[in-house]
Design a protein around this motif. Structure first.
Motif, PDB file in Angstrom:
ATOM      1  N   PRO A 116      37.640  46.839  46.900  1.00 15.63           N
ATOM      2  CA  PRO A 116      37.035  45.933  47.881  1.00 15.63           C
ATOM      3  C   PRO A 116      38.094  45.381  48.840  1.00 15.63           C
ATOM      4  N   ALA A 117      37.700  45.174  50.103  1.00 20.07           N
ATOM      5  CA  ALA A 117      38.649  44.790  51.154  1.00 20.07           C
ATOM      6  C   ALA A 117      39.375  43.486  50.853  1.00 20.07           C
ATOM      7  N   GLU A 118      38.723  42.539  50.175  1.00 16.51           N
ATOM      8  CA  GLU A 118      39.363  41.243  49.932  1.00 16.51           C
ATOM      9  C   GLU A 118      40.516  41.338  48.932  1.00 16.51           C
ATOM     10  N   HIS A 119      40.575  42.406  48.174  1.00 14.05           N
ATOM     11  CA  HIS A 119      41.649  42.547  47.183  1.00 14.05           C
ATOM     12  C   HIS A 119      42.869  43.297  47.731  1.00 14.05           C
ATOM     13  N   VAL A 120      42.684  44.068  48.804  1.00 12.95           N
ATOM     14  CA  VAL A 120      43.766  44.942  49.289  1.00 12.95           C
ATOM     15  C   VAL A 120      45.035  44.159  49.651  1.00 12.95           C
ATOM     16  N   ARG A 135      45.397  41.695  39.505  1.00 16.71           N
ATOM     17  CA  ARG A 135      44.561  42.807  39.093  1.00 16.71           C
ATOM     18  C   ARG A 135      43.196  42.673  39.751  1.00 16.71           C
ATOM     19  N   VAL A 136      42.670  43.798  40.240  1.00 21.67           N
ATOM     20  CA  VAL A 136      41.307  43.794  40.773  1.00 21.67           C
ATOM     21  C   VAL A 136      40.325  43.535  39.646  1.00 21.67           C
ATOM     22  N   SER A 137      40.549  44.189  38.503  1.00 21.97           N
ATOM     23  CA  SER A 137      39.724  43.971  37.315  1.00 21.97           C
ATOM     24  C   SER A 137      40.671  43.849  36.127  1.00 21.97           C
ATOM     25  N   ILE A 138      40.732  42.661  35.531  1.00 20.42           N
ATOM     26  CA  ILE A 138      41.676  42.423  34.441  1.00 20.42           C
ATOM     27  C   ILE A 138      41.346  43.303  33.245  1.00 20.42           C
ATOM     28  N   GLY A 144      53.227  47.103  38.442  1.00 22.24           N
ATOM     29  CA  GLY A 144      53.576  48.398  39.021  1.00 22.24           C
ATOM     30  C   GLY A 144      53.704  48.365  40.532  1.00 22.24           C
ATOM     31  N   LEU A 145      52.704  47.834  41.225  1.00 21.63           N
ATOM     32  CA  LEU A 145      52.749  47.811  42.687  1.00 21.63           C
ATOM     33  C   LEU A 145      53.754  46.785  43.214  1.00 21.63           C
ATOM     34  N   ALA A 146      54.026  45.740  42.433  1.00 16.19           N
ATOM     35  CA  ALA A 146      55.087  44.795  42.824  1.00 16.19           C
ATOM     36  C   ALA A 146      56.447  45.499  42.798  1.00 16.19           C
ATOM     37  N   ILE A 147      56.657  46.342  41.797  1.00 16.84           N
ATOM     38  CA  ILE A 147      57.897  47.124  41.732  1.00 16.84           C
ATOM     39  C   ILE A 147      57.970  48.089  42.906  1.00 16.84           C
ATOM     40  N   LYS A 207      44.791  51.894  52.438  1.00 18.03           N
ATOM     41  CA  LYS A 207      43.469  52.004  53.051  1.00 18.03           C
ATOM     42  C   LYS A 207      42.477  52.376  51.956  1.00 18.03           C
ATOM     43  N   SER A 208      41.395  51.617  51.865  1.00 20.95           N
ATOM     44  CA  SER A 208      40.416  51.881  50.804  1.00 20.95           C
ATOM     45  C   SER A 208      39.014  51.579  51.308  1.00 20.95           C
ATOM     46  N   GLU A 209      38.077  52.352  50.817  1.00 23.81           N
ATOM     47  CA  GLU A 209      36.664  52.149  51.148  1.00 23.81           C
ATOM     48  C   GLU A 209      35.865  52.300  49.866  1.00 23.81           C
ATOM     49  N   VAL A 210      35.087  51.291  49.575  1.00 17.61           N
ATOM     50  CA  VAL A 210      34.326  51.274  48.328  1.00 17.61           C
ATOM     51  C   VAL A 210      33.381  52.481  48.288  1.00 17.61           C
ATOM     52  N   GLY A 211      33.457  53.203  47.182  1.00 14.14           N
ATOM     53  CA  GLY A 211      32.604  54.372  46.999  1.00 14.14           C
ATOM     54  C   GLY A 211      33.197  55.665  47.525  1.00 14.14           C
ATOM     55  N   LYS A 212      34.314  55.601  48.272  1.00 14.58           N
ATOM     56  CA  LYS A 212      34.899  56.820  48.841  1.00 14.58           C
ATOM     57  C   LYS A 212      36.330  57.093  48.362  1.00 14.58           C
TER      58      LYS A 212
END
Length: 439
Positions: free
Chosen positions: A380-384, A393-396, A408-411, A426-431
């Protein structure tokens, strides 16, 4: 009358005699000729006066004597030389003593800390190489505000110039990486005993970035480790108490609990390793690597290392590489860590798409780009914007089930910051999601 004609004949004879032989080249004849030409009006007047006197009946010898005296006087009387007024004496100003600035500059140029020399109006008179490397080159004579825009530093410099007393403050630079300095301004003066009175101001910068990073690393490690380790430690304690109590004789329960305890301790070990890795990266984030690394074999190595994981989750990793080398400046081990992390995340969180594509772009005059694209559920765009934060985490539950530490991404972000590269998401939900590293 005969006397008059004889006188005229003698005068003409004398004139012809004077004009003819004067062509001789001897110096005295040239001088006499020049005098006759110069005194011609006087000689003519003397001759006319003599003729008039003879006509009046005066004694011819007297007249000739007077005429001779007049001629000799006219030819050999030098005009008085008027001495010119003596020129006023030229006052030679004493040579000004040399400035002490070259000596000060030569001394400061050998220091390994950034130093600037300022004038009374805060203009930069000198900066050493350490200052040029830290802040960029400043045009000599330019005001210090042309490079340092910090209100605190400028106020400190103004106060030092006004009060002639040293001052110091703490100053932070954000780009190209965060640096913290103790900035000190102090006056230096040279007395007028053996030269002109001179006053300069020294602006020095003592780098305390490492000290601040270590302090922050300690506090962050304690806060983050205590937060992330609290849950697995509580679980371990509960399982141990259960094994010692109700399940003391239950071998099946003990085996199940021991497997869970092993997973928890493994997760804690990964968490500590990631925290230490992140801390090490922060300590050297300001030092850009300068080795050339070929990304083509590196990405192939990372793909081969992740094949077992990809098979377990049912994902194919496809590489799309250009012909020839694709070289960037970097640290090979750290770049392996970056692409391992991104490909592993794509396999774990995008396994629904069953394919992960890795693209490398190396256009002429364009930055090198490596894109890791999955066809999973997307983000989802609000998490990017917050993906590279520590422990975000998007989902703990989803992250913990996939044995993620949240670091990981902080490193990845810290490694790319050191490499002066960018991570574009770049992300799009469902794609699906596209993580692009741009060098």
């Amino acid at each position: 009358m005969n006397y008059r004609y004889q006188a005229e004949f003698n005068i003409k004879k004398n004139e012809s005699t004077l004009r003819g032989p004067l062509q001789d080249e001897t110096p005295w004849r040239k001088s006499l000729s020049a005098r006759i030409r110069r005194e011609r009006p006087v000689l003519l007047a003397a001759i006319l006066s003599a003729l008039a006197a003879l006509a009046a009946g005066m004694n011819k010898w007297v007249v000739l004597g007077l005429l001779l005296v007049m001629i000799l006087t006219a030819l050999f009387n030098e005009a008085p030389v008027i001495a010119a007024d003596p020129a006023p004496p030229v006052e030679i100003e004493p040579e000004a003593p040399p400035s002490r600035l070259p000596e000060v500059s030569a001394t400061l140029s050998g220091l390994d800390i950034p130093v600037m020399v300022l004038s009374d109006d805060a203009s930069v008179l000198f900066q050493n190489r350490a200052a040029e490397k830290a802040f960029g080159e400043v045009a000599l004579g330019a005001h210090i505000s042309a490079r340092l825009r910090s209100p605190g530093v400028l106020d400190m410099v103004r106060e030092t110039i006004a009060t002639n007393a040293p001052n110091q403050i703490e100053h932070s630079e954000r780009l190209p990486s965060e640096r913290v300095y103790i900035v000190r301004s102090a006056p230096i003066e040279f007395a007028a005993g053996d030269g002109p009175h001179e006053r300069y101001f020294i602006l020095s910068f003592r780098d305390i970035s490492e000290v601040r990073r270590i302090d922050r690393m300690r506090s962050d490690f304690v806060a983050n480790a205590s937060h992330e380790l609290r849950t697995p430690l509580a679980s371990l304690r509960g399982f141990i108490e259960t094994i010692q109590g109700p399940a003391k004789n239950d071998l099946k329960a003990q085996a199940r609990f021991l497997n869970i305890m092993l997973d928890q301790t493994t997760r804690m070990s990964r968490l500590v390793d990631d925290l230490l890795s992140l801390s090490r990266l922060e300590l050297k984030s300001h030092i850009a690597p300068d080795e050339k690394v070929d990304l083509v074999p590196l990405l192939g190595h990372v793909r081969d290392a992740l094949l077992p994981l990809a098979r377990d989750v049912g994902v194919d990793i496809n590489l799309h590489l250009p012909d020839g080398k694709v070289e960037v400046l970097g640290d090979r081990d750290e770049l392996v860590q970056v692409f391992e992390n991104l490909m592993e995340n794509a396999c774990k969180y995008g396994q629904e798409g069953e394919v992960v594509d890795v693209w490398v772009k190396n256009g002429t005059g364009q930055p090198v780009e490596v894109s890791i694209v999955d066809r999973g559920p997307g983000i989802p765009a609000e998490h990017v914007p917050r993906l590279t934060e520590r422990f975000y985490r998007v989902s703990i539950e989803d992250s913990r089930s996939k044995k993620g530490t949240g670091l990981g991404l902080a490193i990845v972000k810290h490694i790319l910051t050191r490499h002066r590269a960018r991570l574009v998401v770049k992300s799009e939900v469902g794609k699906g999601t596209d993580f692009t590293v741009r060098f």
